[in-house]
Design an enzyme around this catalytic site. Structure first.
Site, PDB file in Angstrom:
ATOM      1  N   GLU A  43      49.004  21.619  16.690  1.00  0.00           N
ATOM      2  CA  GLU A  43      47.485  21.594  16.607  1.00  0.00           C
ATOM      3  C   GLU A  43      47.037  20.875  15.284  1.00  0.00           C
ATOM      4  O   GLU A  43      47.422  21.529  14.255  1.00  0.00           O
ATOM      5  CB  GLU A  43      46.824  22.848  16.945  1.00  0.00           C
ATOM      6  CG  GLU A  43      45.624  22.845  16.997  1.00  0.00           C
ATOM      7  CD  GLU A  43      44.725  24.127  17.252  1.00  0.00           C
ATOM      8  OE1 GLU A  43      43.534  24.129  17.293  1.00  0.00           O
ATOM      9  OE2 GLU A  43      45.488  25.066  17.012  1.00  0.00           O
ATOM     10  N   ASP A 120      36.251  17.187  14.314  1.00  0.00           N
ATOM     11  CA  ASP A 120      35.035  16.682  13.547  1.00  0.00           C
ATOM     12  C   ASP A 120      34.517  15.350  14.171  1.00  0.00           C
ATOM     13  O   ASP A 120      35.351  14.379  14.169  1.00  0.00           O
ATOM     14  CB  ASP A 120      35.449  16.390  12.118  1.00  0.00           C
ATOM     15  CG  ASP A 120      34.044  16.080  11.342  1.00  0.00           C
ATOM     16  OD1 ASP A 120      33.103  15.543  11.760  1.00  0.00           O
ATOM     17  OD2 ASP A 120      34.064  16.316   9.985  1.00  0.00           O
ATOM     18  N   LYS A 124      28.604   9.105  12.507  1.00  0.00           N
ATOM     19  CA  LYS A 124      28.174   7.828  11.997  1.00  0.00           C
ATOM     20  C   LYS A 124      29.157   6.908  12.348  1.00  0.00           C
ATOM     21  O   LYS A 124      30.287   6.823  12.299  1.00  0.00           O
ATOM     22  CB  LYS A 124      28.054   7.770  10.382  1.00  0.00           C
ATOM     23  CG  LYS A 124      26.995   8.433  10.007  1.00  0.00           C
ATOM     24  CD  LYS A 124      26.888   8.568   8.449  1.00  0.00           C
ATOM     25  CE  LYS A 124      25.545   9.240   7.761  1.00  0.00           C
ATOM     26  NZ  LYS A 124      25.533   9.329   6.458  1.00  0.00           N
ATOM     27  N   THR A 195      39.419  28.591  21.744  1.00  0.00           N
ATOM     28  CA  THR A 195      39.153  28.638  20.257  1.00  0.00           C
ATOM     29  C   THR A 195      38.023  29.306  19.785  1.00  0.00           C
ATOM     30  O   THR A 195      37.267  29.885  20.754  1.00  0.00           O
ATOM     31  CB  THR A 195      39.206  27.039  19.633  1.00  0.00           C
ATOM     32  OG1 THR A 195      37.904  26.741  20.021  1.00  0.00           O
ATOM     33  CG2 THR A 195      40.238  26.352  20.349  1.00  0.00           C
ATOM     34  N   GLU A 198      35.111  27.482  20.889  1.00  0.00           N
ATOM     35  CA  GLU A 198      35.142  27.479  22.197  1.00  0.00           C
ATOM     36  C   GLU A 198      34.262  28.733  22.743  1.00  0.00           C
ATOM     37  O   GLU A 198      33.464  28.555  23.876  1.00  0.00           O
ATOM     38  CB  GLU A 198      36.482  27.191  23.109  1.00  0.00           C
ATOM     39  CG  GLU A 198      36.299  27.121  24.237  1.00  0.00           C
ATOM     40  CD  GLU A 198      37.766  26.686  25.047  1.00  0.00           C
ATOM     41  OE1 GLU A 198      37.754  26.750  26.093  1.00  0.00           O
ATOM     42  OE2 GLU A 198      38.594  26.552  24.315  1.00  0.00           O
TER      43      GLU A 198
END
Length: 216
Positions: A43, A120, A124, A195, A198
């Site tokens: 992960e 993440d 931008k 998670t 989540e």
């Protein structure tokens, strides 16, 4: 995201038996680290470790490696490991590193599957290459995954999810399955382990997106 620095984090990480301190030295030898020939799943950006610890508990037939860039976040995963629920697990290791180093740490065909959870979004446009589902990162994954190895990605960010679907196609990977509402898609949600994010987002009623992609 601004993270609070925890001064003791580095000391705990350096002393913890589950953390591999020089992971590049284990390239091609991860089965020796675990002492068996079980498949290895990783992960990337594991956060506080809820997902991967519960995966390791549920699947003793698989070896898991959690990768986290920030020491203060990895510390929280180690604290979770050191509880009665997880401290006896032998099929999990942790690495504190940047995901861009993955090719220096794993040999070709050494990884069976890669999990990306609530990564993440780097909103931008000029930062698109930093997204863990970009074609740049998919090319990195391709170099370490087994033939027909898979990436599983979950997020509540629909814009990032749509970007990821496009990137999978552009990279020439096969899109095995996807959904914009994981918790109401019975087949894909079967055996799903949540998670921390989540749980938080789903409790607010936010739908969770998931895709499964297979390397070309």
């Amino acid at each position: 995201m601004r993270l609070r620095n925890i001064p003791r984090a580095d000391g705990v990480i350096d002393a913890h038996h589950t953390v591999i301190k020089k992971p590049e030295e284990q390239k091609g030898n991860w089965n020796h680290v675990f002492g068996n020939e079980k498949p290895i799943q990783i992960e990337i950006g594991m956060g506080k470790g809820q997902f991967i610890l519960n995966m390791a508990k549920a699947h003793p037939e698989i070896n898991f490696i959690g990768i986290e860039r920030y020491s203060s976040v990895l510390l929280r995963a180690l604290e979770k490991y050191d509880t009665e629920e997880f401290e006896m697990l032998e099929n999990i290791r942790f690495i504190c590193m940047d995901a861009r180093e993955i090719e220096n740490v794993f040999a070709p065909a050494e990884v069976d599957k890669i999990f990306l959870n609530f990564s993440d979004p780097w909103p931008k446009a000029r930062h698109a290459k930093r997204r863990l589902t970009s074609t740049e990162f998919l090319a990195r994954y391709e170099k370490v995954l087994v033939e027909s190895g898979r990436v599983e990605f979950k997020t509540d960010n629909t814009e990032l999810f749509n970007f990821s679907l496009e990137q999978v196609k552009e990279a020439g990977w096969a899109l095995i399955a996807y959904t914009y509402d994981l918790h109401h898609q019975e087949e894909m949600n079967e055996g799903n382990i949540m998670t921390e994010y989540e749980q938080k987002f789903s409790e607010k009623g936010n739908p969770i997106n998931k895709l499964i992609a297979q390397r070309k």
